[in-house]
Motif scaffolding. Structure first.
Motif, PDB file in Angstrom:
ATOM      1  N   ILE A  18      -7.146   2.317   3.579  1.00 55.80           N
ATOM      2  CA  ILE A  18      -6.382   2.070   2.362  1.00 55.80           C
ATOM      3  C   ILE A  18      -5.653   3.334   1.921  1.00 55.80           C
ATOM      4  CG2 ILE A  18      -6.602   1.647  -0.117  1.00 55.80           C
ATOM      5  CD1 ILE A  18      -6.511  -0.901   1.518  1.00 55.80           C
ATOM      6  N   GLU A  19      -6.281   4.471   2.132  1.00 51.29           N
ATOM      7  CA  GLU A  19      -5.621   5.736   1.779  1.00 51.29           C
ATOM      8  C   GLU A  19      -4.283   5.870   2.508  1.00 51.29           C
ATOM      9  OE1 GLU A  19      -4.836   9.160  -0.187  1.00 51.29           O
ATOM     10  OE2 GLU A  19      -6.489   7.767  -0.560  1.00 51.29           O
ATOM     11  N   GLU A  20      -4.254   5.502   3.780  1.00 51.65           N
ATOM     12  CA  GLU A  20      -3.002   5.592   4.550  1.00 51.65           C
ATOM     13  C   GLU A  20      -1.984   4.562   4.068  1.00 51.65           C
ATOM     14  OE1 GLU A  20      -2.799   8.315   6.380  1.00 51.65           O
ATOM     15  OE2 GLU A  20      -4.842   8.497   5.589  1.00 51.65           O
ATOM     16  N   ALA A  21      -2.462   3.384   3.691  1.00 52.58           N
ATOM     17  CA  ALA A  21      -1.557   2.358   3.170  1.00 52.58           C
ATOM     18  C   ALA A  21      -0.921   2.802   1.852  1.00 52.58           C
ATOM     19  CB  ALA A  21      -2.320   1.054   2.980  1.00 52.58           C
ATOM     20  N   LEU A  22      -1.695   3.444   0.989  1.00 53.17           N
ATOM     21  CA  LEU A  22      -1.161   3.912  -0.286  1.00 53.17           C
ATOM     22  C   LEU A  22      -0.143   5.028  -0.076  1.00 53.17           C
ATOM     23  CD1 LEU A  22      -4.354   3.907  -2.558  1.00 53.17           C
ATOM     24  CD2 LEU A  22      -2.559   2.179  -2.372  1.00 53.17           C
ATOM     25  N   LYS A  23      -0.421   5.927   0.855  1.00 57.46           N
ATOM     26  CA  LYS A  23       0.553   6.970   1.174  1.00 57.46           C
ATOM     27  C   LYS A  23       1.871   6.350   1.612  1.00 57.46           C
ATOM     28  CE  LYS A  23      -1.052   9.926   4.179  1.00 57.46           C
ATOM     29  NZ  LYS A  23      -1.935  10.516   5.241  1.00 57.46           N
ATOM     30  N   LEU A  24       1.773   5.325   2.437  1.00 58.71           N
ATOM     31  CA  LEU A  24       2.972   4.658   2.941  1.00 58.71           C
ATOM     32  C   LEU A  24       3.723   3.956   1.806  1.00 58.71           C
ATOM     33  CD1 LEU A  24       4.266   3.655   5.853  1.00 58.71           C
ATOM     34  CD2 LEU A  24       3.354   1.491   5.053  1.00 58.71           C
ATOM     35  N   LEU A  25       3.007   3.233   0.958  1.00 58.43           N
ATOM     36  CA  LEU A  25       3.661   2.523  -0.141  1.00 58.43           C
ATOM     37  C   LEU A  25       4.361   3.492  -1.096  1.00 58.43           C
ATOM     38  CD1 LEU A  25       1.105  -0.304  -0.970  1.00 58.43           C
ATOM     39  CD2 LEU A  25       3.556  -0.625  -0.565  1.00 58.43           C
ATOM     40  N   LYS A  26       3.768   4.627  -1.342  1.00 59.26           N
ATOM     41  CA  LYS A  26       4.407   5.620  -2.209  1.00 59.26           C
ATOM     42  C   LYS A  26       5.687   6.153  -1.577  1.00 59.26           C
ATOM     43  CE  LYS A  26       0.003   6.925  -4.331  1.00 59.26           C
ATOM     44  NZ  LYS A  26      -1.090   7.939  -4.388  1.00 59.26           N
ATOM     45  N   THR A  27       5.686   6.300  -0.251  1.00 57.17           N
ATOM     46  CA  THR A  27       6.892   6.739   0.451  1.00 57.17           C
ATOM     47  C   THR A  27       7.973   5.662   0.391  1.00 57.17           C
ATOM     48  OG1 THR A  27       5.537   8.065   1.958  1.00 57.17           O
ATOM     49  CG2 THR A  27       7.795   7.589   2.641  1.00 57.17           C
ATOM     50  N   VAL A  28       7.573   4.409   0.603  1.00 54.91           N
ATOM     51  CA  VAL A  28       8.528   3.298   0.505  1.00 54.91           C
ATOM     52  C   VAL A  28       9.143   3.257  -0.892  1.00 54.91           C
ATOM     53  CG1 VAL A  28       8.729   0.775   0.464  1.00 54.91           C
ATOM     54  CG2 VAL A  28       7.470   1.894   2.300  1.00 54.91           C
ATOM     55  N   ALA A  29       8.316   3.404  -1.913  1.00 53.57           N
ATOM     56  CA  ALA A  29       8.811   3.374  -3.286  1.00 53.57           C
ATOM     57  C   ALA A  29       9.829   4.478  -3.531  1.00 53.57           C
ATOM     58  CB  ALA A  29       7.637   3.508  -4.257  1.00 53.57           C
ATOM     59  N   LYS A  30       9.568   5.651  -2.968  1.00 56.01           N
ATOM     60  CA  LYS A  30      10.476   6.780  -3.153  1.00 56.01           C
ATOM     61  C   LYS A  30      11.799   6.559  -2.427  1.00 56.01           C
ATOM     62  CE  LYS A  30      10.709  11.805  -2.587  1.00 56.01           C
ATOM     63  NZ  LYS A  30       9.961  13.021  -2.142  1.00 56.01           N
ATOM     64  N   ILE A  31      11.734   6.076  -1.179  1.00 53.76           N
ATOM     65  CA  ILE A  31      12.947   5.886  -0.380  1.00 53.76           C
ATOM     66  C   ILE A  31      13.819   4.767  -0.941  1.00 53.76           C
ATOM     67  CG2 ILE A  31      13.826   5.186   1.887  1.00 53.76           C
ATOM     68  CD1 ILE A  31      11.375   6.520   3.130  1.00 53.76           C
ATOM     69  N   TYR A  32      13.190   3.661  -1.332  1.00 50.59           N
ATOM     70  CA  TYR A  32      13.946   2.471  -1.718  1.00 50.59           C
ATOM     71  C   TYR A  32      13.999   2.249  -3.235  1.00 50.59           C
ATOM     72  CZ  TYR A  32      13.751   1.348   3.254  1.00 50.59           C
ATOM     73  OH  TYR A  32      13.881   1.377   4.632  1.00 50.59           O
ATOM     74  N   LYS A  33      13.554   3.247  -3.996  1.00 49.15           N
ATOM     75  CA  LYS A  33      13.670   3.217  -5.457  1.00 49.15           C
ATOM     76  C   LYS A  33      12.899   2.054  -6.099  1.00 49.15           C
ATOM     77  CE  LYS A  33      16.606   6.535  -4.713  1.00 49.15           C
ATOM     78  NZ  LYS A  33      16.109   7.936  -4.761  1.00 49.15           N
ATOM     79  N   HIS A  34      11.653   1.895  -5.690  1.00 46.43           N
ATOM     80  CA  HIS A  34      10.799   0.887  -6.304  1.00 46.43           C
ATOM     81  C   HIS A  34       9.740   1.570  -7.178  1.00 46.43           C
ATOM     82  CE1 HIS A  34      12.709  -2.120  -3.911  1.00 46.43           C
ATOM     83  NE2 HIS A  34      12.244  -1.661  -2.766  1.00 46.43           N
ATOM     84  N   ASP A  35       9.105   0.761  -8.008  1.00 46.09           N
ATOM     85  CA  ASP A  35       8.040   1.256  -8.882  1.00 46.09           C
ATOM     86  C   ASP A  35       6.777   0.441  -8.605  1.00 46.09           C
ATOM     87  OD1 ASP A  35       6.422   2.249 -10.846  1.00 46.09           O
ATOM     88  OD2 ASP A  35       7.602   1.481 -12.534  1.00 46.09           O
ATOM     89  N   PHE A  36       5.905   0.993  -7.764  1.00 43.81           N
ATOM     90  CA  PHE A  36       4.638   0.345  -7.453  1.00 43.81           C
ATOM     91  C   PHE A  36       3.520   1.039  -8.224  1.00 43.81           C
ATOM     92  CE2 PHE A  36       6.609  -0.310  -3.008  1.00 43.81           C
ATOM     93  CZ  PHE A  36       7.203  -1.510  -3.412  1.00 43.81           C
ATOM     94  N   SER A  37       2.770   0.268  -8.987  1.00 46.22           N
ATOM     95  CA  SER A  37       1.601   0.828  -9.659  1.00 46.22           C
ATOM     96  C   SER A  37       0.347   0.277  -8.994  1.00 46.22           C
ATOM     97  CB  SER A  37       1.605   0.483 -11.151  1.00 46.22           C
ATOM     98  OG  SER A  37       1.568  -0.919 -11.351  1.00 46.22           O
ATOM     99  N   PHE A  38      -0.687   1.103  -8.913  1.00 42.15           N
ATOM    100  CA  PHE A  38      -1.910   0.759  -8.186  1.00 42.15           C
ATOM    101  C   PHE A  38      -3.110   0.784  -9.129  1.00 42.15           C
ATOM    102  CE2 PHE A  38       0.978   3.178  -5.383  1.00 42.15           C
ATOM    103  CZ  PHE A  38       1.314   2.166  -4.491  1.00 42.15           C
ATOM    104  N   ASN A  39      -3.825  -0.341  -9.181  1.00 44.26           N
ATOM    105  CA  ASN A  39      -5.046  -0.427  -9.973  1.00 44.26           C
ATOM    106  C   ASN A  39      -6.228  -0.604  -9.030  1.00 44.26           C
ATOM    107  OD1 ASN A  39      -3.771  -0.423 -12.604  1.00 44.26           O
ATOM    108  ND2 ASN A  39      -3.035  -2.480 -12.132  1.00 44.26           N
ATOM    109  N   GLU A  40      -7.034   0.445  -8.884  1.00 47.07           N
ATOM    110  CA  GLU A  40      -8.154   0.386  -7.955  1.00 47.07           C
ATOM    111  C   GLU A  40      -9.348  -0.314  -8.600  1.00 47.07           C
ATOM    112  OE1 GLU A  40      -9.105   3.382  -5.302  1.00 47.07           O
ATOM    113  OE2 GLU A  40      -7.128   4.331  -5.273  1.00 47.07           O
ATOM    114  N   VAL A  41      -9.937  -1.256  -7.857  1.00 50.17           N
ATOM    115  CA  VAL A  41     -11.058  -2.041  -8.385  1.00 50.17           C
ATOM    116  C   VAL A  41     -12.210  -2.029  -7.387  1.00 50.17           C
ATOM    117  CG1 VAL A  41      -9.527  -3.532  -9.715  1.00 50.17           C
ATOM    118  CG2 VAL A  41     -10.189  -4.213  -7.417  1.00 50.17           C
TER     119      VAL A  41
END
Length: 357
Positions: A18-41
């Motif tokens: 999951i750590e690698e997936a979150l790193k990737l999603l943060k990169t995608v958000a930066k490149i494509y100008k998205h706003d992803f928020s993460f709530n860990e449960v």
């Protein structure tokens, strides 16, 4: 685009992948100008350790209120003695049920560069493997009544395998919709020579087929399907099946592609809210050693972007980055060969991100 994602790291290697997936999603958000928020449960064994419950009410609430859920893995030997209603796996079953995640979509495909990792013969692999298993996820024996009682001084256990017509009809439509955009061929897998639930399954799937004149429907018994997946997997394009059969067949389909560590999955409800996870387990034997393969989780992220968020360009970019990384000869231990470069879990995530950006 703004999206709220519930994140369940879970147990074992779930934390690492999951750590690698979150790193990737943060990169995608930066490149494509998205706003992803993460709530860990908390869910699974780690939740039992901290709260006594495999799925605390607060965790379920956050999952329900999210746009989608990203999950690593749950379970492990440590919790084998938990009561059946509070085992780590029950957390996953409850999330599926409470969110109405009835449609499980599991692709199985062969990366050409990983063909040496497959247990199948080369002449079989030359025909290719590219199929999707559409599995009903909230009915059948996993959600039926389970009971054990003593009859005439002997313990007797039973598990109820029940399906309603409406449950079969809605998952059949999902499979037909996928099939009509692929090769227009659908194989429904059942055990209609023995089970009443399978006979109803076959009846309803044939009724739904009348709405999809351009899709060819055929039927196959589950034991034959298991054999045919090994003997000639190229004959399958889209498979429709019930919960338990789908559980077994999708694991078989993944391992013939070379590694269970590269196959993603999506579980969707009628609003396209989804739970996205790799199909492998928590692998407690290698947990905490940075050896896990994060590719299945990363490809699950691609499925989330495509199916729940309708971000096709971003999803395709992730898939291309994974393929490029493998073409460069980078491997984790489960797919390693003599001519490749061995990477840790975090290193593989970093290389995929490099190829994305």
């Amino acid at each position: 685009m703004k999206k709220n994602i519930a994140v369940v790291r879970g147990d074992g290697i779930g934390v690492e992948i999951i750590e690698e997936a979150l790193k990737l999603l943060k990169t995608v958000a930066k490149i494509y100008k998205h706003d992803f928020s993460f709530n860990e449960v908390l869910a699974g064994g780690c939740a039992i350790d901290k709260t006594g419950q495999c799925l605390p009410d607060e965790s379920l609430r956050i999952c329900k209120e999210s746009d989608s859920v990203l999950l690593g893995a749950v379970g492990g030997f440590k919790w084998d003695n938990e009561v059946s209603t509070n085992r780590p796996e029950q957390a996953l079953l409850r999330i599926r049920k409470e969110l109405g995640l009835f449609a499980n979509i599991r692709p199985a495909f062969l990366f050409p560069m990983l063909k040496n990792a497959s247990p199948l013969k080369a002449e079989i692999l030359e025909q290719g493997i590219d199929l999707i298993i559409v599995r009903e996820l909230t009915g059948g024996v996993y959600f039926g009544e389970h009971k054990t009682k003593k009859i005439e001084n002997e313990l007797v256990a039973s598990d109820d395998m029940t399906y309603k017509e409406s449950e079969i009809r809605r998952i059949a439509k999902v499979a037909f919709d996928i099939a009509k955009n692929r090769k227009k061929e659908l194989i429904s897998v059942d055990k209609a020579n023995v089970l009443d639930s399978s006979r109803l399954w076959r009846k309803i799937s044939e009724e739904v087929a009348k709405e999809y004149k351009d899709v060819k429907l055929s039927h196959m018994y589950v034991d034959n399907a298991a054999m045919q997946l090994c003997a000639r997997p190229s004959q399958f394009d889209v498979i429709l099946t019930e919960n338990m059969f789908g559980d077994i067949l999708s694991d078989e389909a993944s391992i013939i592609t070379g590694s269970i560590g590269v196959i993603p999955s999506a579980s969707l409800n009628e609003t396209k809210q989804g739970l996205y996870e790799p199909i492998h387990g928590s692998a407690p034997d290698i947990a905490g050693q940075n050896k896990a393969n994060p590719i299945a989780t990363i490809l699950s992220v691609a499925m989330m972007l495509r199916l729940s968020f309708e971000l096709e360009k971003e999803a395709k970019a992730i898939e291309d980055a994974v393929q490029k990384t493998l073409n460069q000869g980078f491997r984790t231990a489960d797919i390693m060969d003599k001519d490749s470069t061995l990477l840790t879990c975090s290193q593989m995530g970093d290389e995929i991100i490099k190829n994305l950006s």
